[in-house]
Design a protein around this motif. Sequence first.
Motif, PDB file in Angstrom:
ATOM      1  N   GLY A  19      42.003  46.564-111.532  1.00 40.01           N
ATOM      2  CA  GLY A  19      42.696  46.662-110.246  1.00 40.01           C
ATOM      3  C   GLY A  19      44.167  46.986-110.310  1.00 40.01           C
ATOM      4  N   TYR A  20      44.620  47.544-111.427  1.00 39.35           N
ATOM      5  CA  TYR A  20      46.022  47.948-111.523  1.00 39.35           C
ATOM      6  C   TYR A  20      46.076  49.411-111.904  1.00 39.35           C
ATOM      7  N   LEU A  21      46.799  50.177-111.104  1.00 40.02           N
ATOM      8  CA  LEU A  21      46.875  51.603-111.354  1.00 40.02           C
ATOM      9  C   LEU A  21      48.162  51.919-112.118  1.00 40.02           C
ATOM     10  N   PRO A  22      48.074  52.209-113.405  1.00 41.04           N
ATOM     11  CA  PRO A  22      49.291  52.418-114.184  1.00 41.04           C
ATOM     12  C   PRO A  22      49.762  53.861-114.125  1.00 41.04           C
ATOM     13  N   PRO A  45      63.075  47.919-108.914  1.00 35.06           N
ATOM     14  CA  PRO A  45      63.268  47.191-107.657  1.00 35.06           C
ATOM     15  C   PRO A  45      62.150  46.184-107.402  1.00 35.06           C
ATOM     16  N   ALA A  46      62.346  45.290-106.443  1.00 34.12           N
ATOM     17  CA  ALA A  46      61.332  44.283-106.115  1.00 34.12           C
ATOM     18  C   ALA A  46      60.085  44.949-105.551  1.00 34.12           C
ATOM     19  N   GLY A  47      58.939  44.398-105.881  1.00 33.47           N
ATOM     20  CA  GLY A  47      57.686  44.822-105.253  1.00 33.47           C
ATOM     21  C   GLY A  47      57.080  46.112-105.760  1.00 33.47           C
ATOM     22  N   VAL A  48      57.397  46.506-107.006  1.00 26.50           N
ATOM     23  CA  VAL A  48      56.810  47.746-107.533  1.00 26.50           C
ATOM     24  C   VAL A  48      55.759  47.493-108.615  1.00 26.50           C
ATOM     25  N   GLY A  49      55.378  46.232-108.799  1.00 24.87           N
ATOM     26  CA  GLY A  49      54.269  45.964-109.713  1.00 24.87           C
ATOM     27  C   GLY A  49      54.665  45.464-111.090  1.00 24.87           C
ATOM     28  N   LYS A  50      55.845  44.892-111.235  1.00 26.87           N
ATOM     29  CA  LYS A  50      56.288  44.397-112.549  1.00 26.87           C
ATOM     30  C   LYS A  50      55.499  43.140-112.946  1.00 26.87           C
ATOM     31  N   THR A  51      55.503  42.156-112.064  1.00 23.25           N
ATOM     32  CA  THR A  51      54.780  40.913-112.353  1.00 23.25           C
ATOM     33  C   THR A  51      53.287  41.181-112.481  1.00 23.25           C
ATOM     34  N   GLU A  52      52.798  42.021-111.570  1.00 23.88           N
ATOM     35  CA  GLU A  52      51.361  42.311-111.562  1.00 23.88           C
ATOM     36  C   GLU A  52      50.915  42.988-112.855  1.00 23.88           C
ATOM     37  N   LEU A  53      51.805  43.761-113.481  1.00 20.56           N
ATOM     38  CA  LEU A  53      51.436  44.411-114.743  1.00 20.56           C
ATOM     39  C   LEU A  53      51.073  43.364-115.795  1.00 20.56           C
ATOM     40  N   GLU A 205      46.632  55.906-103.742  1.00 19.39           N
ATOM     41  CA  GLU A 205      45.520  55.345-104.509  1.00 19.39           C
ATOM     42  C   GLU A 205      45.638  53.819-104.624  1.00 19.39           C
ATOM     43  N   ILE A 206      46.863  53.345-104.793  1.00 20.97           N
ATOM     44  CA  ILE A 206      47.065  51.890-104.874  1.00 20.97           C
ATOM     45  C   ILE A 206      46.686  51.227-103.551  1.00 20.97           C
ATOM     46  N   VAL A 207      47.145  51.820-102.451  1.00 15.99           N
ATOM     47  CA  VAL A 207      46.833  51.263-101.133  1.00 15.99           C
ATOM     48  C   VAL A 207      45.328  51.239-100.902  1.00 15.99           C
ATOM     49  N   ARG A 208      44.653  52.320-101.298  1.00 12.79           N
ATOM     50  CA  ARG A 208      43.209  52.397-101.093  1.00 12.79           C
ATOM     51  C   ARG A 208      42.457  51.415-101.995  1.00 12.79           C
ATOM     52  N   MET A 209      43.046  51.159-103.158  1.00 14.51           N
ATOM     53  CA  MET A 209      42.464  50.178-104.077  1.00 14.51           C
ATOM     54  C   MET A 209      42.465  48.786-103.422  1.00 14.51           C
ATOM     55  N   HIS A 210      43.560  48.472-102.735  1.00  9.65           N
ATOM     56  CA  HIS A 210      43.693  47.153-102.112  1.00  9.65           C
ATOM     57  C   HIS A 210      42.993  47.067-100.758  1.00  9.65           C
ATOM     58  N   SER A 211      42.926  48.171-100.020  1.00 10.11           N
ATOM     59  CA  SER A 211      42.265  48.183 -98.705  1.00 10.11           C
ATOM     60  C   SER A 211      41.287  49.341 -98.610  1.00 10.11           C
ATOM     61  N   SER A 239      58.586  48.294-100.327  1.00  6.75           N
ATOM     62  CA  SER A 239      58.014  48.490-101.663  1.00  6.75           C
ATOM     63  C   SER A 239      56.495  48.638-101.550  1.00  6.75           C
ATOM     64  N   ILE A 240      55.846  48.706-102.689  1.00  6.39           N
ATOM     65  CA  ILE A 240      54.374  48.795-102.692  1.00  6.39           C
ATOM     66  C   ILE A 240      53.778  47.571-102.013  1.00  6.39           C
ATOM     67  N   ALA A 241      54.415  46.428-102.250  1.00  6.15           N
ATOM     68  CA  ALA A 241      53.912  45.188-101.628  1.00  6.15           C
ATOM     69  C   ALA A 241      53.849  45.346-100.107  1.00  6.15           C
ATOM     70  N   GLU A 242      54.872  45.957 -99.513  1.00  6.68           N
ATOM     71  CA  GLU A 242      54.899  46.156 -98.061  1.00  6.68           C
ATOM     72  C   GLU A 242      53.840  47.167 -97.608  1.00  6.68           C
TER      73      GLU A 242
HETATM   74  N1  LIG Z   1      50.283  50.022-109.964  1.00  6.83           N
HETATM   75  C1  LIG Z   1      49.738  49.111-109.141  1.00  6.83           C
HETATM   76  N2  LIG Z   1      48.404  49.009-108.993  1.00  6.83           N
HETATM   77  C2  LIG Z   1      47.876  48.097-108.152  1.00  6.83           C
HETATM   78  N3  LIG Z   1      48.598  47.231-107.420  1.00  6.83           N
HETATM   79  C3  LIG Z   1      49.932  47.284-107.513  1.00  6.83           C
HETATM   80  C4  LIG Z   1      50.569  48.215-108.387  1.00  6.83           C
HETATM   81  N4  LIG Z   1      51.900  48.064-108.280  1.00  6.83           N
HETATM   82  C5  LIG Z   1      52.088  47.066-107.399  1.00  6.83           C
HETATM   83  N5  LIG Z   1      50.923  46.579-106.941  1.00  6.83           N
HETATM   84  C6  LIG Z   1      50.775  45.493-105.960  1.00  6.83           C
HETATM   85  O1  LIG Z   1      52.013  45.362-105.270  1.00  6.83           O
HETATM   86  C7  LIG Z   1      52.331  43.996-105.032  1.00  6.83           C
HETATM   87  C8  LIG Z   1      53.701  43.651-105.566  1.00  6.83           C
HETATM   88  O2  LIG Z   1      53.707  43.689-106.953  1.00  6.83           O
HETATM   89  P1  LIG Z   1      54.564  42.676-107.861  1.00  6.83           P
HETATM   90  O3  LIG Z   1      54.044  42.791-109.239  1.00  6.83           O
HETATM   91  O4  LIG Z   1      54.570  41.324-107.253  1.00  6.83           O
HETATM   92  O5  LIG Z   1      56.011  43.313-107.738  1.00  6.83           O
HETATM   93  P2  LIG Z   1      57.344  42.955-108.557  1.00  6.83           P
HETATM   94  O6  LIG Z   1      57.014  41.919-109.575  1.00  6.83           O
HETATM   95  O7  LIG Z   1      57.779  44.260-109.141  1.00  6.83           O
HETATM   96  O8  LIG Z   1      58.320  42.473-107.524  1.00  6.83           O
HETATM   97  C9  LIG Z   1      51.223  43.178-105.680  1.00  6.83           C
HETATM   98  O9  LIG Z   1      50.318  42.786-104.668  1.00  6.83           O
HETATM   99  C10 LIG Z   1      50.540  44.155-106.629  1.00  6.83           C
HETATM  100  O10 LIG Z   1      49.189  43.859-106.748  1.00  6.83           O
END
Ligand SMILES: Nc1ncnc2c1ncn2[C@@H]1O[C@H](COP(=O)(O)OP(=O)(O)O)[C@@H](O)[C@H]1O
Length: 294
Positions: A19-22, A45-53, A205-211, A239-242
């Motif tokens: 579920g993570y699109l790199p 920046p915040a919300g671009v998938g750092k923690t999620e990676l 693709e990320i948005v469609r993955m989640h919804s 960000s992606i989160a939004e």
């Molecule tokens: N490449 C990605 N593939 C799938 N989901 C992603 C991706 N990048 C971000 N997300 C989603 O975006 C949201 C914010 O990511 P997060 O890791 O919390 O951001 P950060 O740590 O950079 O602030 C999470 O819900 C995460 O699942």
Amino acid sequence: MAENPTSVQDVADGLRAVGYLPGASTALVSFLATQLGKPVLVEGPAGVGKTELAKALSRYLGRELVRLQCYEGLDEAKALYEWNYRKQLLRIQTEAGETGWDRVQDDIFGEDFLLERPLMTAIASSEPVVLLIDEIDKTDQEFEAMLLELLSDFQITIPELGRIEARTHPVVVLTSNNSRELTEALKRRCLYLWLDYPELEQELEIVRMHSPDLPETVARKLVEVVQMVRELDLKKPPSIAESIDWARALLLLGASDIDQATFRQTMSVIVKHRTDLDTVAERVGVKLEPAQVA
Ligand SMILES: Nc1ncnc2c1ncn2[C@@H]1O[C@H](COP(=O)(O)OP(=O)(O)O)[C@@H](O)[C@H]1O
Ligand SMILES: [Mg+2]
């Protein structure tokens, strides 16, 4: 199942499967990290998938995730280990009188009286883990220096106990929101990954993955609008989160299009500053179709 990737493509496929699109560099750096045993510093920046990676790597590699959330004032006692004072005190009280001080002292500075904190847990674990050191930029430089020692030698010295060497090597992911410059010494020891807002197709693709249930046309429009909003000079660009939250909101509301009315109703999901809201309403709202009148 523990996974040991043999190529960049392996990692790219594996992350996607959980579920993570790199992006291309994300897959590359992640692969190198698993092979070279070097920590990865992920900035952006915040919300671009750092923690999620880091979370996705733990799922994909089949390794437990050990997380250290950093904050201002974080110290070794909360990050590394701490003596369990209460337990020590109890032991001293129960033994008082009967045993000499020397014996009690030997006793209370043993591993039984140690409280493991995340960094210690990560290197003492018998199975290799993924260690996430989240938002390292919130700590101070002293903490960074302590971390350097740990990350280069994978060992901890406890004065009363001696050196504790790592049983296994974790895959280490450090994240930073860039609120301060990290030291050169830290950067030198890490592989570096800059994560930014994604390109349109990638974000779609990320948005469609989640919804997956949101109609494709709505999802595409959503991403186009978000990218347009990011072009504006805002206090906090979405960000992606939004984008993901907005997709969920639109799905719940059963939106079949993003017209002016829908946008006005829901724009606070992606824009969260009073002044930004005004700018966005003025510059983006007007570019959308007026609401259909039935
Ligand atoms: N490449 C990605 N593939 C799938 N989901 C992603 C991706 N990048 C971000 N997300 C989603 O975006 C949201 C914010 O990511 P997060 O890791 O919390 O951001 P950060 O740590 O950079 O602030 C999470 O819900 C995460 O699942
Ligand atoms: Mg984060």
